[in-house]
Design an enzyme around this catalytic site. Structure first.
Site, PDB file in Angstrom:
ATOM      1  CE  LYS A  46      23.919  32.620   4.590  1.00 50.15           C
ATOM      2  NZ  LYS A  46      25.371  32.446   4.819  1.00 50.15           N
TER       3      LYS A  46
ATOM      4  CB  SER B 156      26.573  35.932   6.283  1.00 47.48           C
ATOM      5  OG  SER B 156      26.817  34.654   5.731  1.00 47.48           O
TER       6      SER B 156
ATOM      7  CB  SER C  31      28.664  32.590   7.167  1.00 45.40           C
ATOM      8  OG  SER C  31      29.099  33.884   6.929  1.00 45.40           O
TER       9      SER C  31
HETATM   10  N1  GLN Z   1      32.277  37.110   7.965  1.00 42.43           N
HETATM   11  C1  GLN Z   1      32.950  36.595   6.807  1.00 42.43           C
HETATM   12  C2  GLN Z   1      32.796  37.556   5.656  1.00 42.43           C
HETATM   13  O1  GLN Z   1      32.167  38.555   5.843  1.00 42.43           O
HETATM   14  C3  GLN Z   1      32.449  35.245   6.449  1.00 42.43           C
HETATM   15  C4  GLN Z   1      31.217  35.241   5.669  1.00 42.43           C
HETATM   16  C5  GLN Z   1      30.787  33.868   5.273  1.00 42.43           C
HETATM   17  O2  GLN Z   1      31.265  32.872   5.789  1.00 42.43           O
HETATM   18  N2  GLN Z   1      29.878  33.834   4.327  1.00 42.43           N
HETATM   19  O3  GLN Z   1      33.305  37.338   4.590  1.00 42.43           O
END
Ligand code: GLN
Length: 486
Positions: free
Chosen positions: A79, A154, A178
């Site tokens: 990532k 994400s 994410s």
């Molecule tokens: N969808 C969650 C957010 O937008 C989690 C994001 C993540 O785990 N980085 O904060």
């Protein structure tokens, strides 16, 4: 059967037994990338030349009879918020569009020491804020199961890359889901380890009390192998726990007889897609027939997790992202009048809408007039949620819930209404709030043949049991054998 279809364990055995050369493995995976990446757009950067150079070195060592490590010669994707020495690490933001780290994150060092070959950096929501990878400044990653739908987020690029066989395993980060949610949307396995199990040195911070790095794999065994490599104490990260080394592959056992698995019926009720609910109840039956005892549990405060998360995460983000001011870090505007104007314009131009929304929200909940009403309250509720899980784990070994309330949705379906997007995280954020490990495994398909993920949660540092349950579930189902038609 093409090489790229194999699992991480299978390909590493073939390399070690000299049935294939590392160059052949790379040729095959890059051919696959050339064929499907234009449709999927999972990668932000490909490190083709460096990968071939490394393949040559590893092959020479292997031919000399040296041990090249448990991931020797295996192509891995990372990532783009994890620092890679000499390779751009953009966080999918204009703010870091040209950032080239001069060091490797600890997880990268460990992967390299184990012989892995990093083949590229994957797309993500900007600064890991989002649930669809749509907030990336760079490109839109498509779900390999339906190119008109999002891959989740994400870490959408990592999940899509594994799902379409463009790498054998990948790393993601999980602050509120994410890793698990995109794993669920793309039908791969994704593990969010216990807070502190994996070093975060070199992970670009979003919300420090919640962030954790973890692996994606084609199956549970591959995830256990990756965990073996990246887990373990690191003195460069003060939140890293020193619990000694474990061999997680010992958990690859198809047996959960007598284990107690908790089901919070009330929590998995409203707002859940009918097909997800059906898959969930089917999963419970599968666990029962594999010999687990199903226990009703009450996670009464879990329903407040989402509100708690979006206060704590944004508060921490507003502080962490303060460093991108055009002077110390990140993009600098080209024209400005004075210092304030430079800060202002650099941040206005460098950050996207979602990141700005969160910085504003986080600054608000931390401001002196509202701190007690929001931030302090959220911390208090966080304690209640932690206690809830503690009590539940006095009754059961693990908890099973869906990974997400819905399956992957169409591009743009939730971008106009951020609250709807946030609701996708309802089943993943409690795990980060409580610092627990959670894993998403393929658990079915909806009527449109989009993947559904089933999530297991265990006590902190009980990844062994978690992996054993996930593996047993996998062995008693066929969902993971399905591949997208791409
Ligand atoms: N969808 C969650 C957010 O937008 C989690 C994001 C993540 O785990 N980085 O904060």
């Amino acid at each position: 059967m093409e090489l790229y279809n194999l699992t991480l364990r299978e390909i590493s055995e073939k390399i070690k037994n000299k049935e294939v050369s590392i160059k052949e493995v790379l040729d095959n995976v890059f051919q696959r990338i050339d064929d499907v990446e234009k449709k999927v757009d999972a990668y932000v950067t490909l490190t083709r030349d460096a990968a071939y150079k490394r393949a040559e070195e590893l092959q020479e060592r292997l031919d000399r009879g040296e041990d090249i490590g448990i991931l020797g010669g295996v192509p891995i994707a990372i990532k783009d918020n994890i620092c890679t020495n000499g390779v751009k690490t953009t966080c999918a933001s204009k703010m870091l569009e040209n950032f080239v780290p001069i060091y490797d994150a600890t997880v990268i060092k460990r992967l390299n020491d184990a012989g892995a070959i990093v083949i590229g950096k994957t797309n993500m929501d900007e600064f890991a804020m989002g649930s669809s990878t749509e907030s990336s400044y760079i490109k839109k990653t498509k779900n390999p199961w339906d190119l008109e739908k999002v891959p989740g987020g994400s870490s959408g690029g990592s999940a899509a890359a594994i799902s379409s066989d463009m790498a054998y395993a990948a790393l993601g980060s999980d602050t509120g889901g994410s890793i698990r949610q995109p794993a669920s949307y793309c039908s791969v396995v994704g593990l969010k380890p216990t807070y502190g199990l994996i070093s975060r040195f070199g992970l670009i911070a979003y919300a420090s009390s919640l962030d954790q790095i973890g692996p994606f794999g084609k199956n549970v065994e591959d995830v256990a192998l990756m965990l073996n490599v990246i887990a373990g104490h690191d003195e460069k990260d003060t939140t890293s726990a020193d619990i000694g080394k474990k061999d997680y592959t010992e958990s690859i056992v198809n047996d959960i007889k007598g284990l107690k698995i908790g089901v919070p019926h009330e929590f998995v009720n409203e707002g859940v897609h009918e097909d997800v609910k059906e898959a969930y109840y089917h999963a419970i039956e599968t666990l029962k027939s594999a010999g687990a005892e199903i226990i009703d549990i009450d996670l009464e405060y879990a329903k407040y997790s989402l509100a708690t998360y979006y206060i704590i995460a944004t508060a921490e983000a507003s502080s962490n992202l303060g460093r991108y001011d055009g002077i110390r870090y990140g993009y600098r505007t080209s024209e400005f009048d004075d210092l304030d104007d430079l800060y202002n314009k650099s941040r206005t131009e460098g950050f996207g809408t979602e990141v700005k929304r969160r910085i504003m929200l986080g600054t608000y909940v931390l401001s002196s007039g509202y701190y007690d009403a929001y931030y302090k309250r959220a911390q208090q509720v966080r304690t209640l949620i932690i206690d809830n899980f503690k009590k539940a784990f006095e009754q059961c070994d693990a908890i099973v819930i869906p990974t997400a309330p819905n399956t992957a949705f169409k591009f743009g379906a939730k971008t106009e209404n951020p609250l709807e997007m946030y609701l996708e995280d309802i089943y993943t954020v409690p795990v980060n709030i409580a610092g627990l490990p959670g894993i998403s495994v393929p658990g079915g398909f909806d009527k449109d043949h989009m993947p559904i993920g089933i999530q297991f949660i265990s006590k902190a540092f009980d990844e062994e049991k978690l992996l054993r349950i996930a593996y047993t579930f996998e062995q008693n189902t066929d969902y993971h054998k399905n591949k997208p038609n791409i």
